[in-house]
Design a protein around this motif. Structure first.
Motif, PDB file in Angstrom:
ATOM      1  N   VAL A   1       0.832  -1.210   0.000  1.00  0.00           N
ATOM      2  CA  VAL A   1       0.000   0.000   0.000  1.00  0.00           C
ATOM      3  C   VAL A   1       0.864   1.257   0.000  1.00  0.00           C
ATOM      4  O   VAL A   1       0.550   2.243  -0.682  1.00  0.00           O
ATOM      5  CB  VAL A   1      -0.963  -0.008   1.206  1.00  0.00           C
ATOM      6  CG1 VAL A   1      -1.794   1.273   1.251  1.00  0.00           C
ATOM      7  CG2 VAL A   1      -1.879  -1.222   1.144  1.00  0.00           C
TER       8      VAL A   1
ATOM      9  N   LEU B   1      -7.261  -0.729   3.143  1.00  0.00           N
ATOM     10  CA  LEU B   1      -7.296  -0.709   4.606  1.00  0.00           C
ATOM     11  C   LEU B   1      -8.403  -1.597   5.159  1.00  0.00           C
ATOM     12  O   LEU B   1      -8.228  -2.261   6.186  1.00  0.00           O
ATOM     13  CB  LEU B   1      -7.464   0.732   5.104  1.00  0.00           C
ATOM     14  CG  LEU B   1      -6.232   1.638   4.946  1.00  0.00           C
ATOM     15  CD1 LEU B   1      -6.560   3.067   5.350  1.00  0.00           C
ATOM     16  CD2 LEU B   1      -5.058   1.116   5.783  1.00  0.00           C
TER      17      LEU B   1
ATOM     18  N   LEU C   1      -2.755   0.224   9.864  1.00  0.00           N
ATOM     19  CA  LEU C   1      -1.920   1.320   9.361  1.00  0.00           C
ATOM     20  C   LEU C   1      -0.464   1.122   9.757  1.00  0.00           C
ATOM     21  O   LEU C   1       0.458   1.343   8.952  1.00  0.00           O
ATOM     22  CB  LEU C   1      -2.437   2.658   9.884  1.00  0.00           C
ATOM     23  CG  LEU C   1      -3.581   3.302   9.103  1.00  0.00           C
ATOM     24  CD1 LEU C   1      -4.147   4.498   9.857  1.00  0.00           C
ATOM     25  CD2 LEU C   1      -3.096   3.734   7.712  1.00  0.00           C
TER      26      LEU C   1
ATOM     27  N   LEU D   1      -7.151   7.767  -5.501  1.00  0.00           N
ATOM     28  CA  LEU D   1      -6.297   7.371  -4.377  1.00  0.00           C
ATOM     29  C   LEU D   1      -7.128   7.045  -3.133  1.00  0.00           C
ATOM     30  O   LEU D   1      -6.851   6.082  -2.412  1.00  0.00           O
ATOM     31  CB  LEU D   1      -5.300   8.491  -4.073  1.00  0.00           C
ATOM     32  CG  LEU D   1      -4.379   8.301  -2.862  1.00  0.00           C
ATOM     33  CD1 LEU D   1      -3.532   7.050  -3.013  1.00  0.00           C
ATOM     34  CD2 LEU D   1      -3.502   9.525  -2.660  1.00  0.00           C
TER      35      LEU D   1
ATOM     36  N   VAL E   1       1.044  -1.471   7.565  1.00  0.00           N
ATOM     37  CA  VAL E   1       1.297  -0.959   6.215  1.00  0.00           C
ATOM     38  C   VAL E   1       2.682  -0.330   6.136  1.00  0.00           C
ATOM     39  O   VAL E   1       3.470  -0.597   5.215  1.00  0.00           O
ATOM     40  CB  VAL E   1       0.204   0.050   5.809  1.00  0.00           C
ATOM     41  CG1 VAL E   1       0.651   0.881   4.609  1.00  0.00           C
ATOM     42  CG2 VAL E   1      -1.099  -0.673   5.487  1.00  0.00           C
TER      43      VAL E   1
ATOM     44  N   THR F   1      -8.834   3.507  -3.607  1.00  0.00           N
ATOM     45  CA  THR F   1      -7.911   2.376  -3.455  1.00  0.00           C
ATOM     46  C   THR F   1      -7.431   2.240  -2.012  1.00  0.00           C
ATOM     47  O   THR F   1      -7.294   1.121  -1.500  1.00  0.00           O
ATOM     48  CB  THR F   1      -6.699   2.528  -4.382  1.00  0.00           C
ATOM     49  OG1 THR F   1      -6.122   3.826  -4.212  1.00  0.00           O
ATOM     50  CG2 THR F   1      -7.067   2.338  -5.832  1.00  0.00           C
ATOM     51  N   SER F   2      -7.184   3.360  -1.350  1.00  0.00           N
ATOM     52  CA  SER F   2      -6.671   3.317   0.024  1.00  0.00           C
ATOM     53  C   SER F   2      -7.698   2.732   0.987  1.00  0.00           C
ATOM     54  O   SER F   2      -7.378   1.879   1.824  1.00  0.00           O
ATOM     55  CB  SER F   2      -6.263   4.717   0.485  1.00  0.00           C
ATOM     56  OG  SER F   2      -5.226   5.244  -0.322  1.00  0.00           O
TER      57      SER F   2
ATOM     58  N   TRP G   1       0.887   4.258  -2.784  1.00  0.00           N
ATOM     59  CA  TRP G   1       0.786   5.693  -2.508  1.00  0.00           C
ATOM     60  C   TRP G   1       1.897   6.464  -3.219  1.00  0.00           C
ATOM     61  O   TRP G   1       1.663   7.543  -3.760  1.00  0.00           O
ATOM     62  CB  TRP G   1       0.836   5.947  -1.000  1.00  0.00           C
ATOM     63  CG  TRP G   1      -0.400   5.521  -0.275  1.00  0.00           C
ATOM     64  CD1 TRP G   1      -1.649   5.351  -0.794  1.00  0.00           C
ATOM     65  CD2 TRP G   1      -0.497   5.197   1.124  1.00  0.00           C
ATOM     66  NE1 TRP G   1      -2.527   4.943   0.179  1.00  0.00           N
ATOM     67  CE2 TRP G   1      -1.868   4.844   1.366  1.00  0.00           C
ATOM     68  CE3 TRP G   1       0.400   5.184   2.184  1.00  0.00           C
ATOM     69  CZ2 TRP G   1      -2.318   4.485   2.636  1.00  0.00           C
ATOM     70  CZ3 TRP G   1      -0.057   4.823   3.448  1.00  0.00           C
ATOM     71  CH2 TRP G   1      -1.395   4.476   3.670  1.00  0.00           C
TER      72      TRP G   1
ATOM     73  N   TYR H   1       1.060   6.852  -6.802  1.00  0.00           N
ATOM     74  CA  TYR H   1       0.013   7.855  -6.985  1.00  0.00           C
ATOM     75  C   TYR H   1       0.577   9.271  -6.867  1.00  0.00           C
ATOM     76  O   TYR H   1       0.284  10.146  -7.697  1.00  0.00           O
ATOM     77  CB  TYR H   1      -1.089   7.662  -5.937  1.00  0.00           C
ATOM     78  CG  TYR H   1      -2.289   6.904  -6.446  1.00  0.00           C
ATOM     79  CD1 TYR H   1      -3.354   7.557  -7.045  1.00  0.00           C
ATOM     80  CD2 TYR H   1      -2.357   5.521  -6.327  1.00  0.00           C
ATOM     81  CE1 TYR H   1      -4.458   6.870  -7.498  1.00  0.00           C
ATOM     82  CE2 TYR H   1      -3.465   4.814  -6.777  1.00  0.00           C
ATOM     83  CZ  TYR H   1      -4.513   5.494  -7.365  1.00  0.00           C
ATOM     84  OH  TYR H   1      -5.602   4.811  -7.832  1.00  0.00           O
TER      85      TYR H   1
END
Length: 458
Positions: free
Chosen positions: A98, A325, A242, A317, A245, A320-321, A102, A105
């Motif tokens: 992830v 998550l 998080l 973004l 990640v 997808t995020s 990011w 992106y």
């Protein structure tokens, strides 16, 4: 060596690590050329886009409003890959993928910004009011007659790739989801898709734009309805998700995965490839497809449409995020690491209050918007090569493939078309590198308050 073996070699090249590095480097170059507009100018971008949705620029060329152009682009970008593909990225690369998504992106925002700017700057507007624009046009008129062959390659790749990424793949996903969750026969799904897509494409860009400005908010609303209950269900695991990640993005990770519970070791290369690859092909920055839509905008300066490109990327973004998550927080990623992404998505949505049916509805709406916008992209590529006379034959062929998609049986054609989708990036990235100075100049002129001067006809 047959055509499928050749295609497999090409596929590994265009979706491989070196190509991903090229995407990132071009994005960094354009970030420098634009003064990192995706960071320093984001406030301006939001004022020029979200803060100006109701504004109309009817006297500044184009056929649709800047907002509608962005919605056509977003309708194409946000497809089934934002659901199944994002789950797949975590299944292949673990939670650390992830972070690299990011990164792709954030760097790709400058690429999408530049594509939209160049699309408006070099577009061709004809006496009947129609507009032709996109990478094939800014290659041809930005790089000159000697590079017309490169523009033709992009147009060809787009016209054929639309049948894969924008048609068969989407229709196939809808057919499988509706058959599994609602027992809808694939032939019925194909017929409905063909009728809807045919009606919308038959009205040209104005009808497509009116549809896109309605369907994109519906897509986003359905997505929130689908993903927020999942996030709330696992809200206690979100901080840990998080943390995972970030902690697993830069290190080797051993995890329990697969139906047999085998221990899988993910190296940094696998994590990078899964994350960056998902980011690049989810946002389509660098492929050049969205530029075809942005070229249609009624806007008084190309940079204003570039801001819509940035906003488009932010929305993609976010989708997808949130999807990633919700999957990581559920803990299912450990069970499916290295496994089946479709089954992983089904089990994730089995926890939804509305059940797996929510996934079927979501995929159907996401796919329809993508198919319509990609039908327009492919048509524009074909029109560049063969003139306006090809439009109706292309539309009818596209509609026929929409009917066949849910039935299956065209895996070879889908594979070739998807490879050509990746190959769209090659001529487009060459043009972005060559025309980066033009983008930088236009950005500087915009912020100095200078009026836009369209390039002279050659």
């Amino acid at each position: 060596m047959d055509i499928l073996e050749i295609n497999e070699l090409l596929n590994r090249a265009v979706y491989g690590e070196w190509m991903m590095l090229v995407f990132i480097l071009v994005g960094l170059y354009l970030s420098l050329r634009t003064g990192f507009a995706q960071f320093g100018r984001m406030g301006v971008a939001l004022r020029e886009t979200v803060g100006a949705i109701r504004e109309r620029f009817l006297s500044f060329g184009g056929q649709i409003s800047p907002f509608q152009a962005a919605m056509v682009a977003l309708s194409a970008t946000i497809g089934t890959g934002h659901i199944i593909g994002m789950v797949g990225a975590v299944v292949v690369g673990g939670p650390g993928a992830v972070v690299w998504m990011w990164v792709a992106y954030l760097v790709g925002m400058a690429t999408k910004f530049a594509e939209a700017v160049l699309a408006v700057h070099f577009r061709r507007q004809y006496t009947d009011g129609s507009v032709l624009g996109g990478p094939m046009v800014y290659i041809r008129y930005g790089l000159g007659r000697r590079m017309a062959w490169l523009a033709g390659l992009f147009a060809f790749f787009t016209a054929v790739a639309a049948f894969g990424i924008g048609n068969l793949s989407q229709a196939g996903a809808v057919g499988a989801a509706l058959a599994q969750e609602f027992d809808v026969p694939p032939a019925i799904t194909g017929l409905l898709l063909a009728l809807l897509v045919g009606f919308l494409l038959g009205g040209g860009i104005r009808r497509i734009a009116r549809f896109a400005q309605v369907v994109v908010p519906i897509k986003l609303g359905l997505f929130l309805l689908a993903v927020l209950p999942l996030l709330l269900l696992h809200i206690g695991q979100l901080p840990g998700a998080l943390a995972l990640v970030f902690s697993s993005a830069f290190s080797f990770q051993a995890a329990t995965g697969g139906v047999a519970g085998a221990a899988l070791s993910l190296g940094l290369a696998e994590i990078l490839k899964a994350g960056v690859g998902r980011g690049i092909f989810a946002n389509e920055a660098g492929l050049g497809s969205a530029a075809i839509a942005h070229a249609q905008a009624q806007v008084d300066h190309p940079v204003r449409q570039g801001f819509w490109g940035l906003t488009e990327m932010l929305v993609s973004l976010l989708v997808t995020s949130l999807m990633a998550l919700s999957f990581i927080a559920s803990g299912l990623w450990q069970r499916f690491l290295g496994g089946d992404r479709v089954e992983a998505a089904r089990l994730l949505f089995a926890e939804h209050p509305l059940g797996v049916a929510m996934l079927g509805v979501l995929l159907a709406v996401f796919a329809l918007g993508t198919m319509v916008s990609w039908g327009f992209y492919g048509e524009e590529g074909a029109a560049y090569l063969f003139g306006d006379g090809i439009r109706w034959p292309y539309r009818l062929t596209f509609v026929a493939f929409a009917f066949v998609g849910p039935l299956g049986g065209l895996a070879a054609l889908t594979s070739v078309a998807d490879t050509l989708n990746g190959m769209m990036a090659i001529p487009n990235l060459i043009a972005l590198l060559a025309l980066g100075g033009v983008v930088g100049r236009l950005v500087g002129e915009f912020f100095r308050g200078l009026p836009w001067q369209p390039p002279e006809e050659d």
